[in-house]
Design an enzyme around this catalytic site. Structure first.
Site, short mmCIF file in Angstrom:
data_model
loop_
_atom_site.label_atom_id
_atom_site.label_comp_id
_atom_site.label_asym_id
_atom_site.label_seq_id
_atom_site.Cartn_x
_atom_site.Cartn_y
_atom_site.Cartn_z
N SER A 140 -45.41 87.83 50.42
CA SER A 140 -46.49 88.74 50.03
C SER A 140 -46.25 89.46 48.70
O SER A 140 -47.19 89.96 48.10
CB SER A 140 -46.72 89.77 51.12
N LYS A 180 -55.92 89.74 57.92
CA LYS A 180 -56.00 89.51 56.47
C LYS A 180 -57.22 88.63 56.18
O LYS A 180 -58.34 89.10 56.28
CB LYS A 180 -54.67 88.98 55.97
N HIS A 188 -50.04 85.68 55.39
CA HIS A 188 -50.79 85.49 54.14
C HIS A 188 -51.23 84.04 53.95
O HIS A 188 -51.88 83.72 52.95
CB HIS A 188 -49.96 85.95 52.94
C1 LIG Z 1 -49.17 91.67 56.83
C2 LIG Z 1 -48.10 90.94 57.53
C3 LIG Z 1 -47.86 91.17 58.88
C4 LIG Z 1 -48.59 92.23 59.65
O1 LIG Z 1 -49.86 91.81 60.05
P1 LIG Z 1 -50.91 92.88 60.61
O2 LIG Z 1 -51.89 92.07 61.35
O3 LIG Z 1 -51.47 93.60 59.43
O4 LIG Z 1 -50.14 93.81 61.50
C5 LIG Z 1 -46.89 90.41 59.52
N1 LIG Z 1 -46.17 89.47 58.85
C6 LIG Z 1 -46.37 89.24 57.54
C7 LIG Z 1 -45.57 88.18 56.86
C8 LIG Z 1 -47.33 89.98 56.83
O5 LIG Z 1 -47.53 89.74 55.53
#
Ligand SMILES: *Cc1c(COP(=O)(O)O)cnc(C)c1O
Length: 391
Positions: free
Chosen positions: A180, A239, A208
């Site tokens: 990310s 996301k 992502h």
């Molecule tokens: C954003 C993210 C999460 C968390 O996901 P949410 O649904 O926002 O709690 C978990 N793992 C990775 C790799 C992320 O980028």
């Protein structure tokens, strides 16, 4: 009452270090243009890759589910909180991911608490990329498993860790699918090959990559054609899917094991009906609307190509996540503030979220951004970039 006075001291310390920051408060929903402080600005920061947060079909599904079931699920999944829409969502996700089964959690974060906190046990070893997400790190911390960190995407480093951990019951290799902070993609085919050679379990967190990589946004396993060779695919519904939630996709035994043992599943109330129904509709929209993903990737690669031609350093980005690497923390934050004055919101990300001296302003291109929006962003970047001597 002196008990919590130390908080003020620590907050003062954050201020002295220039790290004190409260969240920006927005006055409109997640779109390409958003209102802040009575101003419209072009936001290039959300994970709303496909614009699904505002999709009419998702909104209708949420409203209809609220009318039918009410606003809350009323219980944890294992008591009376598994509604038929939760089950349909899991069936649809398993089909979408081409796995036997999928289990839904309240968020991607709690999915990782549930999966790693449960599967990893004393006598196991987990081998994790050094840039993996905080929720993976925290999930691992809940367990007594031994841990090894390998250098980011470095297959020699991974192989060395595998070679040196032969005495354990189960070896788990875990990686983000898309990282990310840099927008680079994990070398999943090589990871799978090594894991097969050393008889290790592979787990990819596609937060992502969900809705972004692979056919119809099925994720990195599909992107690389590795179906049946990745044991656990974690995804988020928060996301690109546009709602909130997370899931683990894999075998039926994995699902049933997590149902019995995963603590966020057992001890925290399930997704609201509106959320479950909107997620279910989102997975259908993904499969009905391949043009959203095509638009996303076309915009992202043309924006990146332009920025690189302008002389900006976009690091190792190969997805819609594009850092503009600046370096020094204070300078990075000043650059981000200058962009906001020029009408573009892209957050500065500095140490300790990224390494010292690796501060960057992170852009995320979405399918919502028009060509004119991206031209506006580039103009602002060029102006700020000249002022800062970056281009
Ligand atoms: C954003 C993210 C999460 C968390 O996901 P949410 O649904 O926002 O709690 C978990 N793992 C990775 C790799 C992320 O980028």
């Amino acid at each position: 009452m002196a008990g919590l006075d130390f908080l003020n001291g620590e907050l003062e310390e954050l201020k002295r270090q220039g790290k004190y920051r409260l969240p920006s408060v927005w006055e409109s929903g997640s779109g390409a243009w958003m209102d802040i402080g009575g101003r419209r600005v072009l936001q290039m920061a959300s994970n709303n890759y496909l614009g699904l947060t505002d999709h009419p079909r998702l909104k209708r599904a949420a409203v209809e589910a609220t009318e039918k079931y009410g606003v809350g699920a009323g219980s944890v999944r294992t008591i009376s909180g598994t509604l038929d829409i939760h089950e349909q969502l899991e069936l649809e996700l398993a089909r979408f991911k081409d796995t036997e089964a999928a289990l839904v959690f309240q968020s991607g974060f709690t999915t990782n608490q549930g999966v790693f906190g449960t599967l990893l046990q004393e006598g196991d070893v987990v081998i994790s990329d050094e840039l993996n997400h905080a929720s993976i790190i925290d999930g691992i911390r809940l367990t007594k498993a031994a841990r090894r960190i390998y250098k980011h995407k470095d297959m020699d480093s991974l192989e060395q860790a595998l070679r040196e951990s032969s005495g354990y019951r189960t070896r788990f290799v875990v990686t983000d699918g898309v990282f990310s902070m840099d927008g680079d993609i994990a070398p999943l085919p090589q990871i799978v090959e090594l894991a097969e050679r050393y008889d290790a379990v592979v787990c990819v967190d596609d937060a992502h990559a969900s809705g972004v990589l692979g056919r119809f946004g099925k994720g990195s396993t599909d992107h690389f054609g590795l179906h049946g060779r990745v044991h656990i695919q974690i995804g988020t519904l928060s996301k690109a899917v546009g709602v909130v939630g997370g899931y683990a996709a894999g075998s039926q035994a994995l699902k049933e094991y997590l149902i019995h043992k995963a603590r966020p599943f057992l001890f925290s109330t399930s997704q609201t009906p509106a959320v479950a129904a909107a997620c279910l509709e989102a997975i259908r929209v993904l499969q009905d609307s391949p043009e959203l993903g095509e638009r996303l990737h076309a915009s992202a690669s043309s924006f990146r190509t332009r920025l690189q031609a302008d002389g900006f350093d976009t690091g190792v980005s190969e997805t819609p996540i594009m850092p503009i690497v600046i370096g020094d923390s204070a300078r990075t934050m000043r650059f981000s503030a200058r962009l906001l004055e020029l009408g573009v919101f892209a957050p500065g990300i500095v140490y300790p979220t990224v390494g010292e001296g690796k501060g960057r302003v992170r852009f995320i291109v979405t399918a919502m951004h028009s060509d004119e929006d991206l031209a506006f962003a580039r103009d602002a970047l060029l102006q700020a970039g000249r002022e800062f001597g970056l281009v």
